[in-house]
Every structure is written in C-alpha cells, then in structure tokens.
Design a protein around this motif. Structure first.
Motif, PDB file in Angstrom:
ATOM      1  N   MET A   1      17.034  51.910 -36.706  1.00  7.87           N
ATOM      2  CA  MET A   1      16.025  50.668 -36.407  1.00  7.87           C
ATOM      3  C   MET A   1      15.840  50.502 -37.801  1.00  7.87           C
ATOM      4  SD  MET A   1      13.308  51.646 -34.437  1.00  7.87           S
ATOM      5  CE  MET A   1      13.706  50.656 -33.114  1.00  7.87           C
ATOM      6  N   PRO A   2      15.266  49.376 -37.886  1.00  9.77           N
ATOM      7  CA  PRO A   2      14.315  48.369 -39.579  1.00  9.77           C
ATOM      8  C   PRO A   2      13.362  48.375 -39.144  1.00  9.77           C
ATOM      9  CG  PRO A   2      15.838  46.305 -37.765  1.00  9.77           C
ATOM     10  CD  PRO A   2      15.500  47.897 -37.189  1.00  9.77           C
ATOM     11  N   LYS A   3      12.374  48.776 -40.137  1.00  7.96           N
ATOM     12  CA  LYS A   3      11.310  49.352 -40.380  1.00  7.96           C
ATOM     13  C   LYS A   3      10.522  48.695 -40.185  1.00  7.96           C
ATOM     14  CE  LYS A   3      13.124  51.530 -44.742  1.00  7.96           C
ATOM     15  NZ  LYS A   3      12.830  51.974 -45.928  1.00  7.96           N
ATOM     16  N   GLU A   4      10.446  47.593 -40.218  1.00  4.97           N
ATOM     17  CA  GLU A   4       9.303  46.809 -39.471  1.00  4.97           C
ATOM     18  C   GLU A   4       9.356  46.968 -38.366  1.00  4.97           C
ATOM     19  OE1 GLU A   4      12.856  44.068 -39.904  1.00  4.97           O
ATOM     20  OE2 GLU A   4      12.120  45.186 -40.975  1.00  4.97           O
ATOM     21  N   ARG A   6       9.360  49.859 -36.014  1.00  6.25           N
ATOM     22  CA  ARG A   6       8.727  50.607 -36.099  1.00  6.25           C
ATOM     23  C   ARG A   6       7.026  51.468 -36.583  1.00  6.25           C
ATOM     24  NH1 ARG A   6      13.147  53.488 -39.434  1.00  6.25           N
ATOM     25  NH2 ARG A   6      12.180  53.919 -41.637  1.00  6.25           N
ATOM     26  N   PRO A   7       6.514  52.087 -36.068  1.00  2.00           N
ATOM     27  CA  PRO A   7       5.440  52.726 -36.803  1.00  2.00           C
ATOM     28  C   PRO A   7       5.190  53.237 -38.139  1.00  2.00           C
ATOM     29  CG  PRO A   7       6.291  53.586 -34.545  1.00  2.00           C
ATOM     30  CD  PRO A   7       6.762  53.260 -34.862  1.00  2.00           C
ATOM     31  N   THR A   8       4.664  53.458 -39.000  1.00  6.16           N
ATOM     32  CA  THR A   8       5.472  54.287 -40.169  1.00  6.16           C
ATOM     33  C   THR A   8       5.440  54.425 -40.363  1.00  6.16           C
ATOM     34  OG1 THR A   8       2.976  52.425 -41.310  1.00  6.16           O
ATOM     35  CG2 THR A   8       3.453  54.676 -42.189  1.00  6.16           C
ATOM     36  N   ILE A   9       6.588  55.227 -40.891  1.00  3.88           N
ATOM     37  CA  ILE A   9       6.763  56.438 -40.928  1.00  3.88           C
ATOM     38  C   ILE A   9       7.101  57.294 -42.602  1.00  3.88           C
ATOM     39  CG2 ILE A   9       9.044  57.746 -41.180  1.00  3.88           C
ATOM     40  CD1 ILE A   9       8.165  57.180 -38.715  1.00  3.88           C
ATOM     41  N   TYR A  15      13.322  61.204 -41.464  1.00  7.00           N
ATOM     42  CA  TYR A  15      13.432  60.294 -40.053  1.00  7.00           C
ATOM     43  C   TYR A  15      14.739  60.049 -40.063  1.00  7.00           C
ATOM     44  CZ  TYR A  15      12.605  56.675 -36.708  1.00  7.00           C
ATOM     45  OH  TYR A  15      12.601  56.658 -35.342  1.00  7.00           O
ATOM     46  N   GLU A  16      15.513  59.353 -40.900  1.00  8.19           N
ATOM     47  CA  GLU A  16      17.112  59.274 -40.236  1.00  8.19           C
ATOM     48  C   GLU A  16      18.128  60.247 -40.019  1.00  8.19           C
ATOM     49  OE1 GLU A  16      17.326  55.892 -40.270  1.00  8.19           O
ATOM     50  OE2 GLU A  16      15.540  55.408 -41.062  1.00  8.19           O
ATOM     51  N   ALA A  26       9.754  59.953 -31.156  1.00  7.40           N
ATOM     52  CA  ALA A  26       8.285  60.733 -32.122  1.00  7.40           C
ATOM     53  C   ALA A  26       8.313  61.634 -32.170  1.00  7.40           C
ATOM     54  CB  ALA A  26       7.518  60.752 -30.359  1.00  7.40           C
ATOM     55  N   LYS A  27       9.077  62.801 -32.037  1.00  6.66           N
ATOM     56  CA  LYS A  27       9.718  64.002 -32.745  1.00  6.66           C
ATOM     57  C   LYS A  27      10.093  63.852 -33.850  1.00  6.66           C
ATOM     58  CE  LYS A  27      10.826  68.525 -32.154  1.00  6.66           C
ATOM     59  NZ  LYS A  27      10.088  68.952 -30.708  1.00  6.66           N
ATOM     60  N   ALA A  28      10.842  62.884 -33.815  1.00  3.56           N
ATOM     61  CA  ALA A  28      12.053  62.805 -35.392  1.00  3.56           C
ATOM     62  C   ALA A  28      10.297  61.992 -36.367  1.00  3.56           C
ATOM     63  CB  ALA A  28      12.773  61.909 -35.837  1.00  3.56           C
ATOM     64  N   ALA A  29       9.500  60.774 -35.976  1.00  6.36           N
ATOM     65  CA  ALA A  29       8.425  60.487 -36.750  1.00  6.36           C
ATOM     66  C   ALA A  29       7.229  61.126 -37.225  1.00  6.36           C
ATOM     67  CB  ALA A  29       8.081  58.963 -35.757  1.00  6.36           C
ATOM     68  N   SER A  30       7.108  62.687 -35.663  1.00  7.62           N
ATOM     69  CA  SER A  30       5.853  63.428 -36.309  1.00  7.62           C
ATOM     70  C   SER A  30       6.283  64.137 -37.528  1.00  7.62           C
ATOM     71  CB  SER A  30       5.859  63.682 -34.931  1.00  7.62           C
ATOM     72  OG  SER A  30       5.364  64.962 -35.219  1.00  7.62           O
ATOM     73  N   ILE A  31       7.936  64.524 -37.863  1.00 12.13           N
ATOM     74  CA  ILE A  31       7.871  65.580 -38.595  1.00 12.13           C
ATOM     75  C   ILE A  31       8.255  64.933 -39.787  1.00 12.13           C
ATOM     76  CG2 ILE A  31      10.260  67.035 -38.644  1.00 12.13           C
ATOM     77  CD1 ILE A  31      11.542  67.517 -35.887  1.00 12.13           C
ATOM     78  N   ALA A  32       8.991  63.460 -39.971  1.00 13.76           N
ATOM     79  CA  ALA A  32       9.094  63.359 -41.054  1.00 13.76           C
ATOM     80  C   ALA A  32       7.298  63.396 -41.743  1.00 13.76           C
ATOM     81  CB  ALA A  32       9.701  61.652 -40.437  1.00 13.76           C
ATOM     82  N   ASN A  33       6.631  62.708 -40.624  1.00 17.65           N
ATOM     83  CA  ASN A  33       5.639  62.356 -41.290  1.00 17.65           C
ATOM     84  C   ASN A  33       4.600  63.705 -41.681  1.00 17.65           C
ATOM     85  OD1 ASN A  33       5.790  59.826 -41.079  1.00 17.65           O
ATOM     86  ND2 ASN A  33       4.697  59.692 -39.177  1.00 17.65           N
ATOM     87  N   ALA A  34       4.834  65.011 -40.744  1.00 13.25           N
ATOM     88  CA  ALA A  34       3.851  66.227 -41.332  1.00 13.25           C
ATOM     89  C   ALA A  34       5.163  66.836 -43.082  1.00 13.25           C
ATOM     90  CB  ALA A  34       4.480  67.240 -40.202  1.00 13.25           C
ATOM     91  N   GLN A  35       6.536  66.366 -43.026  1.00 19.47           N
ATOM     92  CA  GLN A  35       7.121  66.664 -43.985  1.00 19.47           C
ATOM     93  C   GLN A  35       6.088  65.836 -45.373  1.00 19.47           C
ATOM     94  OE1 GLN A  35      10.888  66.320 -43.205  1.00 19.47           O
ATOM     95  NE2 GLN A  35      11.097  67.907 -42.354  1.00 19.47           N
ATOM     96  N   ALA A  36       5.980  64.863 -44.834  1.00 22.02           N
ATOM     97  CA  ALA A  36       5.463  63.891 -46.441  1.00 22.02           C
ATOM     98  C   ALA A  36       3.583  64.388 -46.229  1.00 22.02           C
ATOM     99  CB  ALA A  36       6.154  62.757 -45.850  1.00 22.02           C
ATOM    100  N   ASN A  37       3.003  65.175 -45.570  1.00 20.26           N
ATOM    101  CA  ASN A  37       1.963  65.565 -45.599  1.00 20.26           C
ATOM    102  C   ASN A  37       1.576  66.834 -46.605  1.00 20.26           C
ATOM    103  OD1 ASN A  37      -0.907  65.813 -45.395  1.00 20.26           O
ATOM    104  ND2 ASN A  37      -1.020  65.551 -43.348  1.00 20.26           N
TER     105      ASN A  37
END
Length: 87
Positions: A1-4, A6-9, A15-16, A26-37
């Motif tokens: 999916m093009p980055k523009e 989707r919500p901020t990942i 995520y990919e 949603a689950k992939a975004a949530s986990i990816a964002n948690a890993q980045a935090n």
C-alpha cells in the motif's frame, strides 16, 4: 500500500513484514508503531491469561460475546479462537 494512503507507520519494514505474514492492517500498524516506541516492549508477554487453547469452549464463547463477534454460536472451538485472535 502506498505510504501516502495510510496512517502514519513508524516502522515501515516491520509493518510490511507483518502484512506479508497475514496480519490485518490495524494490527500490523499497532505492532509496528509499538516496536518503534522505545517506551514499550511489544515482544514481552503482557497478560496473565492462559492461551486460548486452554480455555473451554464456553469461556471462548463468552469472550466472543463480549467482543460482539458475529456468528459466534455456530463456531467451533478452533474457529472461536481464530475469530478472537483476528478481532
């Protein structure tokens, strides 16, 4: 999916990778964002509940009812587990 579109990942590679493994967006975004935090540790087990495989079918059904999963009364134990995990 093009980055523009989707919500901020915050961790695009994670995520990919999760999307290729079949995780929902949603689950992939949530986990990816948690890993980045740096303040979170998504790999560490958080809850004290046993895995769904150790629950009775009645317990799984009640949890599915709490989450308002459609068609729960017709699902087998393994289908309930799959539905709960994908919710």
């Amino acid at each position: 999916m093009p980055k523009e579109n989707r919500p901020t990942i915050k961790n695009d590679a994670a995520y990919e990778a999760m999307r290729r493994e079949g995780y929902g967006k949603a689950k992939a975004a949530s986990i990816a964002n948690a890993q980045a935090n740096d303040a979170t540790d998504p790999s560490r087990k958080g809850g004290k509940a046993p895995p769904y495989e150790e629950w009775t079918k009645d317990q799984l059904y009640e949890r599915a009812r709490e989450l308002d999963i459609d068609g729960r009364s017709e699902l087998s134990k393994s289908e309930l587990i799959e539905a709960l995990r994908s919710k």
